[in-house]
Design a protein around this motif. Structure first.
Motif, short mmCIF file in Angstrom:
data_model
loop_
_atom_site.label_atom_id
_atom_site.label_comp_id
_atom_site.label_asym_id
_atom_site.label_seq_id
_atom_site.Cartn_x
_atom_site.Cartn_y
_atom_site.Cartn_z
N THR A 112 -1.06 -50.05 3.39
CA THR A 112 0.23 -49.69 3.97
C THR A 112 0.02 -48.81 5.19
O THR A 112 -1.01 -48.14 5.32
N PHE A 113 1.02 -48.80 6.08
CA PHE A 113 0.93 -48.03 7.31
C PHE A 113 1.97 -46.91 7.34
O PHE A 113 3.03 -47.01 6.73
N ILE A 114 1.64 -45.87 8.08
CA ILE A 114 2.55 -44.78 8.37
C ILE A 114 2.65 -44.65 9.88
O ILE A 114 1.62 -44.56 10.57
N ALA A 115 3.87 -44.66 10.42
CA ALA A 115 4.08 -44.49 11.85
C ALA A 115 4.03 -43.01 12.20
O ALA A 115 4.70 -42.19 11.56
N LEU A 116 3.25 -42.65 13.20
CA LEU A 116 3.14 -41.25 13.61
C LEU A 116 4.15 -40.88 14.69
O LEU A 116 4.43 -39.70 14.92
N ASN A 117 4.70 -41.89 15.36
CA ASN A 117 5.70 -41.65 16.41
C ASN A 117 6.90 -42.56 16.14
O ASN A 117 6.86 -43.75 16.45
N ASP A 118 7.94 -42.02 15.56
CA ASP A 118 9.11 -42.82 15.19
C ASP A 118 9.88 -43.31 16.41
O ASP A 118 10.75 -44.17 16.28
N ASN A 119 9.57 -42.76 17.57
CA ASN A 119 10.31 -43.18 18.77
C ASN A 119 9.88 -44.55 19.29
O ASN A 119 10.68 -45.27 19.88
N ASN A 120 8.60 -44.91 19.08
CA ASN A 120 8.15 -46.19 19.60
C ASN A 120 7.30 -47.00 18.64
O ASN A 120 6.76 -48.04 19.02
N THR A 121 7.16 -46.54 17.39
CA THR A 121 6.34 -47.22 16.41
C THR A 121 7.15 -47.50 15.15
O THR A 121 7.92 -46.65 14.70
N LEU A 122 6.96 -48.69 14.58
CA LEU A 122 7.76 -49.10 13.43
C LEU A 122 6.87 -49.79 12.40
O LEU A 122 6.14 -50.72 12.72
N VAL A 123 6.91 -49.31 11.15
CA VAL A 123 6.23 -49.99 10.05
C VAL A 123 7.05 -51.21 9.66
O VAL A 123 8.27 -51.15 9.56
N VAL A 124 6.37 -52.33 9.48
CA VAL A 124 7.06 -53.59 9.19
C VAL A 124 6.48 -54.24 7.94
O VAL A 124 5.41 -53.86 7.46
N ASP A 125 7.21 -55.23 7.42
CA ASP A 125 6.84 -55.90 6.18
C ASP A 125 6.50 -57.36 6.46
O ASP A 125 7.32 -58.09 7.01
N CYS A 126 5.31 -57.80 6.05
CA CYS A 126 5.00 -59.23 6.08
C CYS A 126 5.49 -59.90 4.81
O CYS A 126 5.54 -61.12 4.73
N ALA A 127 5.80 -59.13 3.82
CA ALA A 127 6.49 -59.57 2.61
C ALA A 127 7.41 -58.40 2.26
O ALA A 127 7.18 -57.28 2.70
N PRO A 128 8.47 -58.65 1.51
CA PRO A 128 9.44 -57.58 1.25
C PRO A 128 8.80 -56.31 0.69
O PRO A 128 8.01 -56.36 -0.26
N ASP A 129 9.13 -55.18 1.32
CA ASP A 129 8.75 -53.86 0.83
C ASP A 129 7.25 -53.64 0.72
O ASP A 129 6.78 -52.91 -0.15
N THR A 130 6.47 -54.26 1.61
CA THR A 130 5.02 -54.09 1.55
C THR A 130 4.49 -53.08 2.55
O THR A 130 3.43 -52.48 2.33
N GLN A 131 5.18 -52.88 3.68
CA GLN A 131 4.75 -51.94 4.72
C GLN A 131 3.29 -52.19 5.13
O GLN A 131 2.54 -51.26 5.41
N ASN A 132 2.90 -53.47 5.17
CA ASN A 132 1.51 -53.81 5.40
C ASN A 132 1.19 -54.21 6.84
O ASN A 132 0.16 -54.82 7.12
N ALA A 133 2.07 -53.87 7.77
CA ALA A 133 1.81 -54.09 9.19
C ALA A 133 2.56 -53.01 9.97
O ALA A 133 3.46 -52.35 9.45
N VAL A 134 2.18 -52.85 11.23
CA VAL A 134 2.85 -51.86 12.06
C VAL A 134 2.86 -52.35 13.49
O VAL A 134 1.92 -53.02 13.93
N GLY A 135 3.94 -52.06 14.21
CA GLY A 135 4.04 -52.50 15.60
C GLY A 135 4.97 -51.63 16.40
O GLY A 135 5.38 -50.55 15.96
N HIS A 136 5.32 -52.12 17.57
CA HIS A 136 6.22 -51.38 18.44
C HIS A 136 7.63 -51.42 17.86
O HIS A 136 7.97 -52.29 17.05
N LYS A 137 8.45 -50.51 18.30
CA LYS A 137 9.86 -50.50 17.92
C LYS A 137 10.68 -51.12 19.04
O LYS A 137 10.45 -50.84 20.22
#
Length: 237
Positions: free
Chosen positions: A94-119
């Motif tokens: 799972t990922f944790i975003a360090l900058n909520d202004n431009n980073t977003l944790v995303v799900d490749c499956a529901p509620d997995t938080q297993n990817a991260v990208g731009h917001k």
């Protein structure tokens, strides 16, 4: 903090010229191929960016800091990162975003938080560096590698162009703990066999096992006095 050059999978999906990006999820096709839905081909040149990680090994539940930064003067607008077991395409951890202004944790499956990208935001943010935290699963998944796609802008991006060195999980690869046993045995010149009840009543010990003598213990890996059975020998000269 040690930073190692690495490759991560980053996908950038932004809104541009009326094209909608994804604000809170990665579409299934992007999760598998790390390709943004921009309807233009990605670049084949070397991207002017690098992926850095702060560890060479990891364990269950451990965290790794992952950083994408430019190597020259070019900024970037988007990114998408996954961690995958070596040789597999399934994202883990799972990922944790360090900058909520431009980073977003995303799900490749529901509620997995297993990817991260731009917001997805109205005003595009030009980035020179971005860092996120990855947390390993609570079960062993073996050696992993971070992979990423990075986008300089809507029309210029590199798909799955960065990948980290393999980050090893020593607990997944080490063999079972056992008293070393000689691989070749001739007629023993010394042999002591029998139940072991205290530390060393007859000169029996595991010192030098696998180096100066052969040993076999029950249960595996035991040392006196915690052995039901222990045999030691040295090969004849």
């Amino acid at each position: 903090m040690l930073l190692l050059s690495a490759t991560v999978a980053i996908i950038f999906v932004l809104s541009n010229n009326g094209v909608n990006g994804y604000s809170s999820y990665v579409p299934p096709s992007a999760c598998a191929t790390l390709t943004p839905a921009h309807l233009v081909p990605g670049q084949t040149s070397t991207p002017p960016y690098e992926l850095l990680v702060d560890k060479q090994t990891y364990g269950v539940g451990e965290q790794i800091t992952v950083t994408i930064q430019r190597t020259g003067t070019e900024t970037f607008q988007g990114f998408y990162i996954q961690a995958r077991p070596v040789g597999q395409n399934q994202p883990v951890g799972t990922f944790i975003a360090l900058n909520d202004n431009n980073t977003l944790v995303v799900d490749c499956a529901p509620d997995t938080q297993n990817a991260v990208g731009h917001k997805k935001i109205v005003d595009i943010v030009e980035k020179t560096v971005v860092s996120v935290i990855w947390t390993a699963p609570n079960v062993t998944v073996g050696d992993i590698q971070f992979r990423a796609t990075v986008l300089q802008n809507f029309a210029t991006f590199w798909v799955d162009a960065l990948s980290s060195p393999v980050i090893s999980d020593p607990t997944a690869t080490q063999g079972p703990s056992n008293v070393p046993i000689a691989t070749e045995v001739t007629t023993p010149s010394i042999s002591t066999v029998g139940p072991v009840v205290d530390e060393d009543p007859l000169g029996i010990s595991t010192e030098g096992c696998g180096v100066t003598k052969g040993c076999y213990g029950v249960p595996d890996g035991c040392s006196p006095p915690i052995c039901d059975y222990l045999a030691t020998w040295v090969t004849g000269r």
